[in-house]
Enzyme design. Structure first.
Site, PDB file in Angstrom:
ATOM      1  N   GLY A  20     -28.419  19.024   8.722  1.00  0.00           N
ATOM      2  CA  GLY A  20     -29.557  19.824   8.283  1.00  0.00           C
ATOM      3  C   GLY A  20     -29.789  19.868   6.786  1.00  0.00           C
ATOM      4  O   GLY A  20     -30.492  20.758   6.297  1.00  0.00           O
ATOM      5  N   SER A  21     -29.264  18.887   6.034  1.00  0.00           N
ATOM      6  CA  SER A  21     -29.484  18.942   4.581  1.00  0.00           C
ATOM      7  C   SER A  21     -30.958  18.716   4.237  1.00  0.00           C
ATOM      8  O   SER A  21     -31.493  19.342   3.324  1.00  0.00           O
ATOM      9  CB  SER A  21     -28.583  17.948   3.845  1.00  0.00           C
ATOM     10  OG  SER A  21     -28.972  16.622   4.099  1.00  0.00           O
ATOM     11  N   MET A  90     -32.216  13.794  16.840  1.00  0.00           N
ATOM     12  CA  MET A  90     -31.647  12.615  17.491  1.00  0.00           C
ATOM     13  C   MET A  90     -32.146  12.429  18.936  1.00  0.00           C
ATOM     14  O   MET A  90     -31.363  12.067  19.817  1.00  0.00           O
ATOM     15  CB  MET A  90     -30.116  12.706  17.468  1.00  0.00           C
ATOM     16  CG  MET A  90     -29.533  12.776  16.072  1.00  0.00           C
ATOM     17  SD  MET A  90     -30.011  11.371  15.044  1.00  0.00           S
ATOM     18  CE  MET A  90     -28.943  10.128  15.740  1.00  0.00           C
ATOM     19  N   ILE A  93     -38.811  10.906  21.363  1.00  0.00           N
ATOM     20  CA  ILE A  93     -39.916  11.736  21.869  1.00  0.00           C
ATOM     21  C   ILE A  93     -40.717  10.904  22.874  1.00  0.00           C
ATOM     22  O   ILE A  93     -41.117   9.776  22.577  1.00  0.00           O
ATOM     23  CB  ILE A  93     -40.771  12.244  20.693  1.00  0.00           C
ATOM     24  CG1 ILE A  93     -39.853  13.109  19.806  1.00  0.00           C
ATOM     25  CG2 ILE A  93     -41.981  13.029  21.184  1.00  0.00           C
ATOM     26  CD1 ILE A  93     -40.494  13.814  18.684  1.00  0.00           C
ATOM     27  N   ASN A 107     -41.345  11.368  10.467  1.00  0.00           N
ATOM     28  CA  ASN A 107     -39.895  11.211  10.516  1.00  0.00           C
ATOM     29  C   ASN A 107     -39.409  10.575   9.216  1.00  0.00           C
ATOM     30  O   ASN A 107     -40.158   9.861   8.549  1.00  0.00           O
ATOM     31  CB  ASN A 107     -39.526  10.298  11.699  1.00  0.00           C
ATOM     32  CG  ASN A 107     -38.031  10.146  11.865  1.00  0.00           C
ATOM     33  OD1 ASN A 107     -37.269  11.114  11.741  1.00  0.00           O
ATOM     34  ND2 ASN A 107     -37.574   8.927  12.129  1.00  0.00           N
ATOM     35  N   HIS A 109     -36.297   8.065   7.798  1.00  0.00           N
ATOM     36  CA  HIS A 109     -35.260   7.150   8.271  1.00  0.00           C
ATOM     37  C   HIS A 109     -34.527   6.573   7.052  1.00  0.00           C
ATOM     38  O   HIS A 109     -35.163   6.156   6.081  1.00  0.00           O
ATOM     39  CB  HIS A 109     -35.905   6.024   9.093  1.00  0.00           C
ATOM     40  CG  HIS A 109     -34.890   5.112   9.688  1.00  0.00           C
ATOM     41  ND1 HIS A 109     -34.158   5.457  10.806  1.00  0.00           N
ATOM     42  CD2 HIS A 109     -34.452   3.901   9.304  1.00  0.00           C
ATOM     43  CE1 HIS A 109     -33.319   4.476  11.085  1.00  0.00           C
ATOM     44  NE2 HIS A 109     -33.474   3.522  10.194  1.00  0.00           N
TER      45      HIS A 109
HETATM   46  C1  GRF Z   1     -31.001  11.608   7.403  1.00  0.00           C
HETATM   47  O1  GRF Z   1     -30.305  10.546   6.806  1.00  0.00           O
HETATM   48  C2  GRF Z   1     -32.298  11.144   7.985  1.00  0.00           C
HETATM   49  O2  GRF Z   1     -32.854  10.045   7.308  1.00  0.00           O
HETATM   50  C3  GRF Z   1     -31.909  10.720   9.380  1.00  0.00           C
HETATM   51  O3  GRF Z   1     -30.956  11.656   9.771  1.00  0.00           O
HETATM   52  C4  GRF Z   1     -30.266  12.137   8.626  1.00  0.00           C
HETATM   53  C5  GRF Z   1     -30.262  13.632   8.693  1.00  0.00           C
HETATM   54  O4  GRF Z   1     -29.435  14.192   7.709  1.00  0.00           O
HETATM   55  N1  GRF Z   1     -33.068  10.656  10.248  1.00  0.00           N
HETATM   56  P1  GRF Z   1     -29.421  15.761   7.526  1.00  0.00           P
HETATM   57  O5  GRF Z   1     -29.072  16.382   8.882  1.00  0.00           O
HETATM   58  O6  GRF Z   1     -30.771  16.189   7.065  1.00  0.00           O
HETATM   59  O7  GRF Z   1     -28.359  16.036   6.510  1.00  0.00           O
END
Ligand code: GRF
Length: 201
Positions: A20-21, A90, A93, A107, A109
């Site tokens: 969740g960062s 994760m 959809i 999204n 990535h």
């Molecule tokens: C991120 O690297 C994002 O690009 C990918 O999942 C990761 C999520 O990281 N889709 P966080 O949970 O926000 O720390």
């Protein structure tokens, strides 16, 4: 043409499954007014670190019940957000929902798509030995990380970097840019021309 002039703050929801960062940065930028949107809720598919971050920031979190996609659809109908922001969510959809909400779901990535889609993209890129990688922000369609690209930022992989260093640098890029792009999507006009996202009227 999408993106409108608004008299009140738009609403967003953020979906996550893990640490969740990215959620935290989006929420903090919203709370301090740099991201001109209200984070209505964090939506997760399972208990995860993102919930604790939401609690600390006073943002409601909702854990999707099963089947998650029905619950998701009801919630979106209820909240009616201007944008649905995936931040490490994760789940794939289902197509009926990506069609229904096309251009409403965005999204992030951690690679330069179309290279290294799917899980563990940073590790995939690192082990492949690429000299340049980066991040991609895109609309969500029915494929895995295949939707129209909104934004990319590249990053040079230094020879002495280990995987952890690359991960740290990728996350820094994500934290720097995701909220800005979300803000742009809410306020700046753009068009879709085929697969291309074109800014401007
Ligand atoms: C991120 O690297 C994002 O690009 C990918 O999942 C990761 C999520 O990281 N889709 P966080 O949970 O926000 O720390």
């Amino acid at each position: 043409m999408y993106g409108v002039l608004r008299s009140e703050l738009p609403n967003i929801v953020i979906l996550a499954s893990g640490n969740g960062s990215n959620f935290q940065v989006l929420a903090e930028k919203s709370l301090n007014g740099e991201l001109q949107a209200r984070v209505k809720a964090l939506i997760v598919d399972k208990p995860c670190g993102a919930i604790e971050r939401a609690n600390k920031l006073g943002i409601d979190s909702i854990v999707l019940s099963k089947p998650w996609y029905e619950n998701f659809e009801h919630l979106i109908e209820d909240i009616n957000p201007d944008l649905i922001v995936l931040a490490g969510f994760m789940r794939i959809i289902p197509e009926n929902l990506t069609q229904k909400y096309f251009l409403k779901i965005v999204n992030i990535h951690p690679s330069l798509l179309p290279s290294f889609p799917g899980k563990d993209a940073i590790k995939q890129a690192y082990e492949y030995g690429v000299k340049v990688t980066g991040i991609t922000i895109h609309f969500v369609d029915a494929g895995i990380d295949t939707g129209p690209i909104i934004f990319q930022k590249s990053l040079e992989v230094k020879e002495d970097w280990d995987l952890e260093t690359l991960e740290r640098n990728i996350h820094m890029l994500e934290h720097d840019f995701y909220w800005r792009v979300v803000n742009d999507l809410l306020y700046k006009p753009y068009k879709i021309q085929g697969r291309k996202v074109v800014w401007g009227v």
